[in-house]
Each structure stands twice: as C-alpha cells, then as structure tokens.
Scaffold this motif. Structure first.
Motif, PDB file in Angstrom:
ATOM      1  N   MET A 234      -0.583  64.785  81.856  1.00  0.00           N
ATOM      2  CA  MET A 234       0.066  65.807  81.321  1.00  0.00           C
ATOM      3  C   MET A 234       1.631  65.382  80.974  1.00  0.00           C
ATOM      4  SD  MET A 234       1.179  69.420  83.549  1.00  0.00           S
ATOM      5  CE  MET A 234      -0.361  69.808  83.817  1.00  0.00           C
ATOM      6  N   HIS A 235       1.886  65.802  79.774  1.00  0.00           N
ATOM      7  CA  HIS A 235       3.320  65.600  79.305  1.00  0.00           C
ATOM      8  C   HIS A 235       4.390  66.613  79.656  1.00  0.00           C
ATOM      9  CE1 HIS A 235       1.496  62.044  77.143  1.00  0.00           C
ATOM     10  NE2 HIS A 235       0.461  62.793  77.212  1.00  0.00           N
ATOM     11  N   VAL A 236       5.442  66.301  80.456  1.00  0.00           N
ATOM     12  CA  VAL A 236       6.362  67.141  80.534  1.00  0.00           C
ATOM     13  C   VAL A 236       7.841  66.725  80.312  1.00  0.00           C
ATOM     14  CG1 VAL A 236       7.208  68.467  82.615  1.00  0.00           C
ATOM     15  CG2 VAL A 236       4.942  67.987  82.544  1.00  0.00           C
ATOM     16  N   LEU A 237       8.478  67.775  79.572  1.00  0.00           N
ATOM     17  CA  LEU A 237       9.874  67.565  79.370  1.00  0.00           C
ATOM     18  C   LEU A 237      10.669  68.328  80.306  1.00  0.00           C
ATOM     19  CD1 LEU A 237      11.912  66.183  77.230  1.00  0.00           C
ATOM     20  CD2 LEU A 237      11.836  68.156  75.926  1.00  0.00           C
ATOM     21  N   GLU A 238      11.510  67.665  81.004  1.00  0.00           N
ATOM     22  CA  GLU A 238      12.444  68.323  82.028  1.00  0.00           C
ATOM     23  C   GLU A 238      13.627  68.318  81.439  1.00  0.00           C
ATOM     24  OE1 GLU A 238      14.456  67.383  86.398  1.00  0.00           O
ATOM     25  OE2 GLU A 238      13.208  65.776  85.393  1.00  0.00           O
ATOM     26  N   HIS A 239      14.341  69.783  81.423  1.00  0.00           N
ATOM     27  CA  HIS A 239      15.716  69.818  81.236  1.00  0.00           C
ATOM     28  C   HIS A 239      16.754  70.030  82.067  1.00  0.00           C
ATOM     29  CE1 HIS A 239      13.007  71.029  78.084  1.00  0.00           C
ATOM     30  NE2 HIS A 239      13.685  71.209  76.984  1.00  0.00           N
ATOM     31  N   GLU A 248      11.713  62.932  79.878  1.00  0.00           N
ATOM     32  CA  GLU A 248      10.364  63.017  79.794  1.00  0.00           C
ATOM     33  C   GLU A 248       9.548  62.376  80.936  1.00  0.00           C
ATOM     34  OE1 GLU A 248       8.868  61.748  76.116  1.00  0.00           O
ATOM     35  OE2 GLU A 248      10.567  62.426  74.997  1.00  0.00           O
ATOM     36  N   HIS A 249       8.389  63.140  81.417  1.00  0.00           N
ATOM     37  CA  HIS A 249       7.585  62.849  82.350  1.00  0.00           C
ATOM     38  C   HIS A 249       6.214  62.775  81.886  1.00  0.00           C
ATOM     39  CE1 HIS A 249      10.415  63.570  85.686  1.00  0.00           C
ATOM     40  NE2 HIS A 249      10.669  64.553  84.833  1.00  0.00           N
ATOM     41  N   THR A 250       5.535  61.489  82.164  1.00  0.00           N
ATOM     42  CA  THR A 250       3.828  61.516  81.898  1.00  0.00           C
ATOM     43  C   THR A 250       3.326  61.696  83.174  1.00  0.00           C
ATOM     44  OG1 THR A 250       4.438  60.271  79.682  1.00  0.00           O
ATOM     45  CG2 THR A 250       2.306  60.373  80.832  1.00  0.00           C
ATOM     46  N   LEU A 251       2.424  62.703  83.565  1.00  0.00           N
ATOM     47  CA  LEU A 251       2.112  62.833  84.922  1.00  0.00           C
ATOM     48  C   LEU A 251       0.398  62.773  84.851  1.00  0.00           C
ATOM     49  CD1 LEU A 251       4.149  65.940  85.756  1.00  0.00           C
ATOM     50  CD2 LEU A 251       4.735  63.405  86.316  1.00  0.00           C
TER      51      LEU A 251
END
Length: 424
Positions: A234-239, A248-251
C-alpha cells in the motif's frame, strides 16, 4: 389516496416502512424498492469477517416482513429516479409512480477512486455482508500464514468506527489463536488524529484510542492519503497539519481492510437540485429536498457538511441514532403533508456508537453530534462488548416483528445511567 415509495431497505429503509405504515392514512399505499431481497445487520459485518458470525445469523428475508405489515415490496434495483415526473425507473425497465418518495439507499462505495482498492482489488471490505464473507475467506487463509496487516479508512471516508472496530476484533482473534506476535499492525486513516471519528473527537476519544493502540502494539499514520494499492503493498502519502505532503510510506501487507469513501448511488447521481456533486441527497431541516418537496432523504445517503476542514478530507458519519430520528421526523412530516399541513418535525442529529473490540469495546454519546455539545462522553470496557451483542439481537428481533419502537433512545438512557453512576 397517496402512493409513498421508499427506495432502499436497510437500517433506514425498513424502519421507515414500519413508521410510515403507522403514520399513513388507511387509503394510502406504501412500496419499498430494494436491489436485494434480504436485509442484513451491517454492524455485525466485522464479526462475519473473522468467522465469529455466519451470514444467515445476521440476514433476514424482506418480503415476508413487509407482507405482514401490508407494505408492497419490489426486489429490483432502481436504475434512475425521475423527480421531475414523480417516477422511479427500475433496472428491469418498469416505471413506478409516486406521490412521495423517501430515498434511503445508503451510499455507493467509491473503491474506484483509488487504484487497487476494494474486494475487486487488493483490500478487503466490511461494508456489505458479501464483502464480509469474502474478507472471512481471505482471513482464514491469512491466519494459516500470517504477516503484516494494514487497516483503516481512506481519504474522504466518513464512517471511521467500523475501521477501529475491525482492527481490534482482528487483534483479539489473533491473540486467541496465539499468533498475534507474528502480525505487525498499522492503522492508516485520513483523520487528523486517532479518535477524531469525523466528529472532531468525542470526549477523550483521542487519548483513549491512542492508549488502546499503544497497549495493543498497533502503529498508526494519520492525515493519510492512500495513493495506490498493489498486491501486498500500500502506497500512503502522509500530510502535515497544513495539508502539505510530509512523508511517503510504502506499507507491505498480507491482509488489509480499508474503508472507502462514500458517494451517492447511480440512480440519483448528477440530478441537479436533488443531490450535491458527490451524489448525496440535499435536504432541509425537515428531511425534504428543497427543489422537489415531495422527495425526502434519510440515512447515509443525505448530504451533511463536514464539521470543519481537515488536512486530508474526512466526512461526517451518520450513526444509527441519527438515522432513527430522521425516520421518525420524515414519517410525521409526510403525514402532515397528507393532511394538508406544513411539515414541522426535525430530526435530532445525535450520535451514539457501540464499537466491539472482541473482548472489550468503546462507546460514545455525542448530543448533538456536532460540537459544542450537551453530552460529550466516551468510555471503554467489557460492558460494551456485551451491549453490542445484545443490541444486535434486539435489532434483528425488531426487524422480524416489523416494529418501529425506538432502540437508540434506550441506549442513550442506559449510557446516561452509566455516566451518573460514574459521577457518584
């Protein structure tokens, strides 16, 4: 004689049929239209998804329930609502004319807004019993070969309670199986902080939920946008708090359940004056559409503005207590119109939630739902787990009997009693 059509037969639609039947005149007819022949108790879906409930334990056939009440039932989905000519077009081509229409469809699940999201992609869902059954099959495979879990709610989501609930139910099930130590868990949410719930928090929901997550070794990422989901990734962009991209997180995951954003169903999407750009039904203080005054909206399908801007978009939940109040107000307002009187009833938009965590649980009461509030209470304990089980059984009995007896009011009174005991 008037024909009252109710579009949808879920937690809003079925009680609406019961209350409307009680409030209608003897010569009026009521018809319920649904794209499914069965009712299922949505709050039990997390239990189905870990094999704690079978589908048939939380599902009821609609036709015999409505037949006993003298309400007509059409188990065919709506293709399009035509409010300018007072008709509902069904998927089989039939046109159903109405004098009054109550839209109680619930939402469309917007999995398509994020690549790879949802049961057709790489994540599970507990929004529908069919999804929960699919999630259960995946769960049973997962526990044989466990690994990382990613769970939560994506940007634009408005119903956060089930995400917390399912995270904790999974955690409890893993401990019972003695494999919790093999499963890193990460909670990903668009909320600005844990326990926000789309309501700016309730009581000390932030502190309590953070404490529970720390105790259960659940990591969290807030102000998060899911940009893409691949198989096992899962690709997640934290703000940050200003809404600017922070990290950016790659989970990696072996199992994931992410609640989607909601929008209006296709049957009403894009109808000018009836719905907003997301397809949610526009209503006034009497649940009535401003442009089409013989059309009412209740439940998750209605438009409610967010309480305040958040760095990542979040919606406002429509809880069962609020829906119950919408139903009652709508039934009385339609009766007033049938009698040639103006509508006067207003729903009390209060929030009550029981979230089961498997062996304990969390509950909150927010009166009104939007702050500032007269009641602002959040608590957790084993009693919530028991209360959720009792609530499920009571609600299903209520649906079988076809009674409009208020149920959430009773929960509020019980909660208020608990609060008074704690104060002393």
């Amino acid at each position: 004689m008037a024909h009252i059509v109710i579009l949808g037969a879920g937690i809003g639609g079925l009680p609406m049929a019961f209350e409307m039947k009680e409030n209608a005149r003897p010569e009026d007819t009521i018809t319920v239209i649904s794209n499914t022949p069965t009712f299922h108790f949505v709050p039990s879906n997390p239990w189905v998804a870990v094999d704690w409930r079978d589908r048939d334990e939380i599902e009821l056939p609609i036709a015999p329930i409505l037949e006993k009440k003298g309400v007509a039932f059409i188990p065919v989905g709506a293709q399009r609502v035509h409010p300018e000519r007072n008709e509902v077009e069904l998927a089989d081509g039939r046109l159903i004319r109405y004098d009054y229409l109550v839209i109680a469809t619930g939402p469309k699940l917007a999995f398509d807004e994020i690549e790879g999201l949802g049961p057709q992609g790489h994540t599970q869902s507990i929004c529908h019993v069919e999804h929960a059954e699919h999630a259960k099959d995946a769960w049973m495979d997962f526990v044989k070969d466990p690994g990382p879990i990613v769970v939560g709610a994506v940007q634009g989501a408005s119903c956060f309670g089930p995400a917390y609930e399912y995270a904790m139910i999974m955690e409890t099930d893993l401990r019972r199986r003695k494999i919790r130590d093999k499963v890193p868990m990460t909670f990903v949410t668009s909320e600005p902080y844990i326990g926000h719930l789309g309501l700016n928090g309730v009581g000390d929901s932030k502190g309590l939920m953070e404490s529970i997550f720390r105790d259960k070794a659940v990591r969290w990422i807030c102000n998060a946008k899911v940009t893409k989901v691949e198989a096992g990734l899962m690709h997640v962009l934290e703000h940050d708090d200003e809404g600017k991209a922070k990290k950016e997180h790659t989970l990696p995951f072996k199992y994931s359940m992410m609640l989607p954003a909601f929008k209006g169903v296709d049957a009403v999407l894009g109808i000018d004056g009836l719905v907003n750009p997301r397809g949610f039904v526009l209503i006034d203080e009497h649940q009535r559409n401003p442009r089409y005054p013989n059309v009412f909206g209740i439940g998750v399908c209605v438009a409610i503005a967010p309480t305040e801007p958040t760095p990542v978009p979040t919606g406002v939940p429509k809880t069962g207590y609020m829906i119950e109040s919408m139903v009652t107000a709508t039934a009385h307002n339609i009766r007033a119109l049938l009698d040639g009187k103006p509508p006067t009833e207003k729903a009390t938009w209060n929030a009550v939630c029981l979230a089961d965590f498997g062996d304990r649980g969390a509950a909150f009461v927010a009166i009104p739902q939007i702050a500032p509030r007269n009641v602002n209470w959040f608590a957790e304990g084993y009693w919530v787990h028991l209360a959720k089980i009792a609530f499920e059984r009571y609600f299903l009995r209520k649906m079988k009997k076809g009674t409009s007896e208020p149920i959430y009011e009773k929960i509020v009174m019980k909660a208020m009693g608990i609060m008074k005991l704690k104060d002393h």
